[in-house]
Design a protein around this motif. Structure first.
Motif, PDB file in Angstrom:
ATOM      1  N   GLU A 186     -19.675   3.219 -26.069  1.00 56.10           N
ATOM      2  CA  GLU A 186     -20.954   2.524 -25.907  1.00 56.10           C
ATOM      3  C   GLU A 186     -22.060   3.191 -26.726  1.00 56.10           C
ATOM      4  O   GLU A 186     -22.897   2.515 -27.334  1.00 56.10           O
ATOM      5  CB  GLU A 186     -21.347   2.470 -24.432  1.00 56.10           C
ATOM      6  CG  GLU A 186     -22.603   1.656 -24.179  1.00 56.10           C
ATOM      7  CD  GLU A 186     -22.840   1.369 -22.710  1.00 56.10           C
ATOM      8  OE1 GLU A 186     -23.725   0.557 -22.407  1.00 56.10           O
ATOM      9  OE2 GLU A 186     -22.138   1.961 -21.865  1.00 56.10           O
ATOM     10  N   ARG A 187     -22.056   4.526 -26.767  1.00 54.57           N
ATOM     11  CA  ARG A 187     -23.063   5.232 -27.578  1.00 54.57           C
ATOM     12  C   ARG A 187     -22.899   4.885 -29.053  1.00 54.57           C
ATOM     13  O   ARG A 187     -23.891   4.763 -29.788  1.00 54.57           O
ATOM     14  CB  ARG A 187     -22.933   6.744 -27.388  1.00 54.57           C
ATOM     15  CG  ARG A 187     -23.451   7.270 -26.071  1.00 54.57           C
ATOM     16  CD  ARG A 187     -23.640   8.772 -26.118  1.00 54.57           C
ATOM     17  NE  ARG A 187     -22.408   9.478 -26.458  1.00 54.57           N
ATOM     18  CZ  ARG A 187     -21.502   9.890 -25.578  1.00 54.57           C
ATOM     19  NH1 ARG A 187     -21.679   9.652 -24.282  1.00 54.57           N
ATOM     20  NH2 ARG A 187     -20.425  10.545 -25.974  1.00 54.57           N
ATOM     21  N   LEU A 188     -21.671   4.724 -29.488  1.00 55.81           N
ATOM     22  CA  LEU A 188     -21.402   4.484 -30.912  1.00 55.81           C
ATOM     23  C   LEU A 188     -21.790   3.089 -31.360  1.00 55.81           C
ATOM     24  O   LEU A 188     -22.410   2.912 -32.413  1.00 55.81           O
ATOM     25  CB  LEU A 188     -19.911   4.700 -31.211  1.00 55.81           C
ATOM     26  CG  LEU A 188     -19.420   6.124 -31.393  1.00 55.81           C
ATOM     27  CD1 LEU A 188     -17.910   6.106 -31.575  1.00 55.81           C
ATOM     28  CD2 LEU A 188     -20.075   6.777 -32.597  1.00 55.81           C
ATOM     29  N   ILE A 189     -21.394   2.071 -30.594  1.00 61.85           N
ATOM     30  CA  ILE A 189     -21.525   0.699 -31.095  1.00 61.85           C
ATOM     31  C   ILE A 189     -22.490  -0.153 -30.286  1.00 61.85           C
ATOM     32  O   ILE A 189     -22.832  -1.260 -30.718  1.00 61.85           O
ATOM     33  CB  ILE A 189     -20.158   0.004 -31.185  1.00 61.85           C
ATOM     34  CG1 ILE A 189     -19.540  -0.208 -29.797  1.00 61.85           C
ATOM     35  CG2 ILE A 189     -19.206   0.796 -32.055  1.00 61.85           C
ATOM     36  CD1 ILE A 189     -18.210  -0.970 -29.846  1.00 61.85           C
ATOM     37  N   GLY A 190     -22.939   0.350 -29.152  1.00 64.46           N
ATOM     38  CA  GLY A 190     -23.898  -0.416 -28.356  1.00 64.46           C
ATOM     39  C   GLY A 190     -23.298  -1.679 -27.778  1.00 64.46           C
ATOM     40  O   GLY A 190     -22.112  -1.970 -27.947  1.00 64.46           O
ATOM     41  N   ARG A 191     -24.124  -2.445 -27.111  1.00 61.58           N
ATOM     42  CA  ARG A 191     -23.671  -3.691 -26.480  1.00 61.58           C
ATOM     43  C   ARG A 191     -23.937  -4.853 -27.427  1.00 61.58           C
ATOM     44  O   ARG A 191     -24.985  -5.506 -27.357  1.00 61.58           O
ATOM     45  CB  ARG A 191     -24.363  -3.891 -25.133  1.00 61.58           C
ATOM     46  CG  ARG A 191     -23.925  -2.865 -24.097  1.00 61.58           C
ATOM     47  CD  ARG A 191     -24.500  -3.156 -22.731  1.00 61.58           C
ATOM     48  NE  ARG A 191     -23.940  -2.244 -21.730  1.00 61.58           N
ATOM     49  CZ  ARG A 191     -22.864  -2.518 -20.980  1.00 61.58           C
ATOM     50  NH1 ARG A 191     -22.251  -3.676 -21.116  1.00 61.58           N
ATOM     51  NH2 ARG A 191     -22.444  -1.646 -20.089  1.00 61.58           N
ATOM     52  N   ARG A 192     -22.982  -5.109 -28.314  1.00 61.86           N
ATOM     53  CA  ARG A 192     -23.152  -6.119 -29.358  1.00 61.86           C
ATOM     54  C   ARG A 192     -22.726  -7.520 -28.922  1.00 61.86           C
ATOM     55  O   ARG A 192     -23.127  -8.505 -29.522  1.00 61.86           O
ATOM     56  CB  ARG A 192     -22.366  -5.716 -30.614  1.00 61.86           C
ATOM     57  CG  ARG A 192     -22.874  -4.418 -31.235  1.00 61.86           C
ATOM     58  CD  ARG A 192     -21.951  -3.933 -32.334  1.00 61.86           C
ATOM     59  NE  ARG A 192     -22.450  -2.687 -32.920  1.00 61.86           N
ATOM     60  CZ  ARG A 192     -23.225  -2.631 -33.997  1.00 61.86           C
ATOM     61  NH1 ARG A 192     -23.597  -3.746 -34.586  1.00 61.86           N
ATOM     62  NH2 ARG A 192     -23.644  -1.471 -34.465  1.00 61.86           N
ATOM     63  N   GLU A 193     -21.843  -7.610 -27.926  1.00 65.44           N
ATOM     64  CA  GLU A 193     -21.358  -8.907 -27.471  1.00 65.44           C
ATOM     65  C   GLU A 193     -21.864  -9.161 -26.049  1.00 65.44           C
ATOM     66  O   GLU A 193     -21.476  -8.452 -25.124  1.00 65.44           O
ATOM     67  CB  GLU A 193     -19.833  -8.956 -27.489  1.00 65.44           C
ATOM     68  CG  GLU A 193     -19.228  -8.782 -28.871  1.00 65.44           C
ATOM     69  CD  GLU A 193     -17.716  -8.808 -28.849  1.00 65.44           C
ATOM     70  OE1 GLU A 193     -17.150  -9.891 -28.630  1.00 65.44           O
ATOM     71  OE2 GLU A 193     -17.098  -7.738 -29.027  1.00 65.44           O
ATOM     72  N   PRO A 194     -22.725 -10.150 -25.860  1.00 74.72           N
ATOM     73  CA  PRO A 194     -23.266 -10.431 -24.524  1.00 74.72           C
ATOM     74  C   PRO A 194     -22.151 -10.676 -23.506  1.00 74.72           C
ATOM     75  O   PRO A 194     -21.197 -11.408 -23.771  1.00 74.72           O
ATOM     76  CB  PRO A 194     -24.102 -11.699 -24.745  1.00 74.72           C
ATOM     77  CG  PRO A 194     -24.437 -11.677 -26.199  1.00 74.72           C
ATOM     78  CD  PRO A 194     -23.256 -11.062 -26.883  1.00 74.72           C
ATOM     79  N   GLY A 195     -22.280 -10.024 -22.356  1.00 74.22           N
ATOM     80  CA  GLY A 195     -21.297 -10.217 -21.297  1.00 74.22           C
ATOM     81  C   GLY A 195     -20.003  -9.465 -21.493  1.00 74.22           C
ATOM     82  O   GLY A 195     -19.076  -9.631 -20.695  1.00 74.22           O
ATOM     83  N   LYS A 196     -19.902  -8.646 -22.516  1.00 68.74           N
ATOM     84  CA  LYS A 196     -18.665  -7.926 -22.790  1.00 68.74           C
ATOM     85  C   LYS A 196     -18.964  -6.446 -23.009  1.00 68.74           C
ATOM     86  O   LYS A 196     -19.806  -6.100 -23.849  1.00 68.74           O
ATOM     87  CB  LYS A 196     -17.978  -8.510 -24.028  1.00 68.74           C
ATOM     88  CG  LYS A 196     -16.546  -8.056 -24.227  1.00 68.74           C
ATOM     89  CD  LYS A 196     -15.893  -8.880 -25.330  1.00 68.74           C
ATOM     90  CE  LYS A 196     -14.408  -8.616 -25.399  1.00 68.74           C
ATOM     91  NZ  LYS A 196     -13.741  -9.477 -26.412  1.00 68.74           N
ATOM     92  N   HIS A 197     -18.302  -5.589 -22.254  1.00 69.95           N
ATOM     93  CA  HIS A 197     -18.526  -4.154 -22.410  1.00 69.95           C
ATOM     94  C   HIS A 197     -18.017  -3.713 -23.780  1.00 69.95           C
ATOM     95  O   HIS A 197     -16.956  -4.155 -24.235  1.00 69.95           O
ATOM     96  CB  HIS A 197     -17.793  -3.397 -21.305  1.00 69.95           C
ATOM     97  CG  HIS A 197     -18.203  -1.961 -21.194  1.00 69.95           C
ATOM     98  ND1 HIS A 197     -17.818  -1.005 -22.116  1.00 69.95           N
ATOM     99  CD2 HIS A 197     -18.979  -1.313 -20.283  1.00 69.95           C
ATOM    100  CE1 HIS A 197     -18.331   0.168 -21.769  1.00 69.95           C
ATOM    101  NE2 HIS A 197     -19.034   0.001 -20.670  1.00 69.95           N
ATOM    102  N   PRO A 198     -18.757  -2.847 -24.473  1.00 68.46           N
ATOM    103  CA  PRO A 198     -18.336  -2.435 -25.821  1.00 68.46           C
ATOM    104  C   PRO A 198     -16.992  -1.722 -25.869  1.00 68.46           C
ATOM    105  O   PRO A 198     -16.362  -1.667 -26.937  1.00 68.46           O
ATOM    106  CB  PRO A 198     -19.474  -1.507 -26.272  1.00 68.46           C
ATOM    107  CG  PRO A 198     -20.199  -1.129 -25.031  1.00 68.46           C
ATOM    108  CD  PRO A 198     -20.058  -2.284 -24.093  1.00 68.46           C
ATOM    109  N   ALA A 199     -16.524  -1.188 -24.736  1.00 65.56           N
ATOM    110  CA  ALA A 199     -15.242  -0.481 -24.733  1.00 65.56           C
ATOM    111  C   ALA A 199     -14.055  -1.386 -24.427  1.00 65.56           C
ATOM    112  O   ALA A 199     -12.916  -0.921 -24.392  1.00 65.56           O
ATOM    113  CB  ALA A 199     -15.283   0.660 -23.711  1.00 65.56           C
TER     114      ALA A 199
END
Length: 306
Positions: A186-199
């Motif tokens: 999450e620190r690396l790529i942030g929350r780029r897709e709404p409703g979907k965890h970055p991991a």
């Protein structure tokens, strides 16, 4: 702690696909918590047989507790990919049901390490008695191997960036907790897709790699075809495109169609061994609303030819 209620996905459609006969012999290769198995068993008469398999010891414990007393049922702790090695299948099967991927109880129990939603050991093994955990893999794999896993099995666009960060992190300490890995991504790529965890993609990829899931699907489909009787049905539920692609291609490859491309001469087709029954099926809107984990499910059914 009591398990949350497990809701079997596409229950009626998958079982209907088997065309269960009262005296038939059927195998559920992914018992889970028994939703599909109960439905099949309810359609069997006294001479019917139901064979249950799962690689998860907790699933097998449930099967033993609820089904072992029924003389129509046999239970085996093993990966469904080995179904043809089980003596109980030697006389042939009238149907094989596979519900692929991770089960709800596995996701819901933090100690299994499948989910980024709650902190737990970074394990992810469907059978904790065998193989290496996700933490073990991340402790020794080189940067390129980690990146390849994230890209191939998770289609993660930032696979190289995440792999580099994992290797840098382990210079100071190894990743051993799901929370640590989820936070790093999450620190690396942030929350780029709404409703979907970055991991999400990272966890999916590692789970598939740790459990050799695609290899299991390939081997399991071959084993099912080997053991099915003429007229026997194969009913398979997939939850992501990599699995579904394998199932779709398997049915197509054994359907007797002429192979080849527009750029070359057609290749003579092998004799047909399978026929698709209808088109791919998807959960109804009502089921998706009631069970969000059903949203990505795809059901394919095929029948073995004489």
């Amino acid at each position: 702690m009591a398990e949350r209620q497990h809701i079997p996905v596409m229950l009626n459609e998958a079982v209907e696909g088997l065309a269960v006969r009262a005296g038939g012999r059927y195998l559920d290769g992914t018992f889970g918590r028994g939703g599909h198995a109960r439905a099949v068993l309810s359609r069997l008469g006294p001479d019917g047989r139901l064979l249950l398999m799962d690689r998860d010891p907790q699933a097998i414990a449930t099967a033993q507790r609820e089904f072992a007393a029924d003389p129509r049922v046999s239970i085996r702790h093993a990966n469904f990919s080995t179904l043809a090695e089980w003596d109980e299948t030697a006389d042939g099967l009238d149907g094989v049901l596979l519900d692929l991927g991770v089960s709800s109880p596995q996701l819901d129990e933090a100690s299994r390490g499948f989910s980024f939603m709650a902190d737990g050991p970074l394990d992810m093994r469907m059978d904790p008695t065998q193989g290496e955990s996700a933490a073990d893999f991340l402790a020794h794999a080189d940067e390129r191997e980690i990146a390849d896993v994230l890209w191939i099995y998770g289609e993660e666009r930032f696979s190289r960036k995440i792999a580099r960060a994992i290797v840098e992190h382990r210079k100071d300490s190894l990743l051993t907790r799901t929370g640590e890995l989820a936070a790093l991504v999450e620190r690396l790529i942030g929350r780029r897709e709404p409703g979907k965890h970055p991991a999400t993609r990272t966890f999916q990829a590692l789970r598939i790699r740790v459990n050799r899931e695609l290899e299991s699907v390939e081997r399991g489909l071959d084993a099912a075809l080997e053991r099915l009787k003429p007229g026997g049905r194969l009913s398979v539920i997939s939850f992501h495109s990599l699995e579904d692609r394998l199932v779709k291609q398997f049915i197509r490859d054994h359907s007797g169609r002429v192979q080849g491309s527009r750029r070359g001469p057609p290749v003579a087709a092998a004799p047909a061994k399978l026929a698709a029954i209808g088109k791919a099926q998807f959960p109804s809107d009502a089921e998706q609303a009631a069970n969000p984990r059903a949203r990505s499910a795809v059901l394919r059914v095929a029948e073995k030819l004489a």
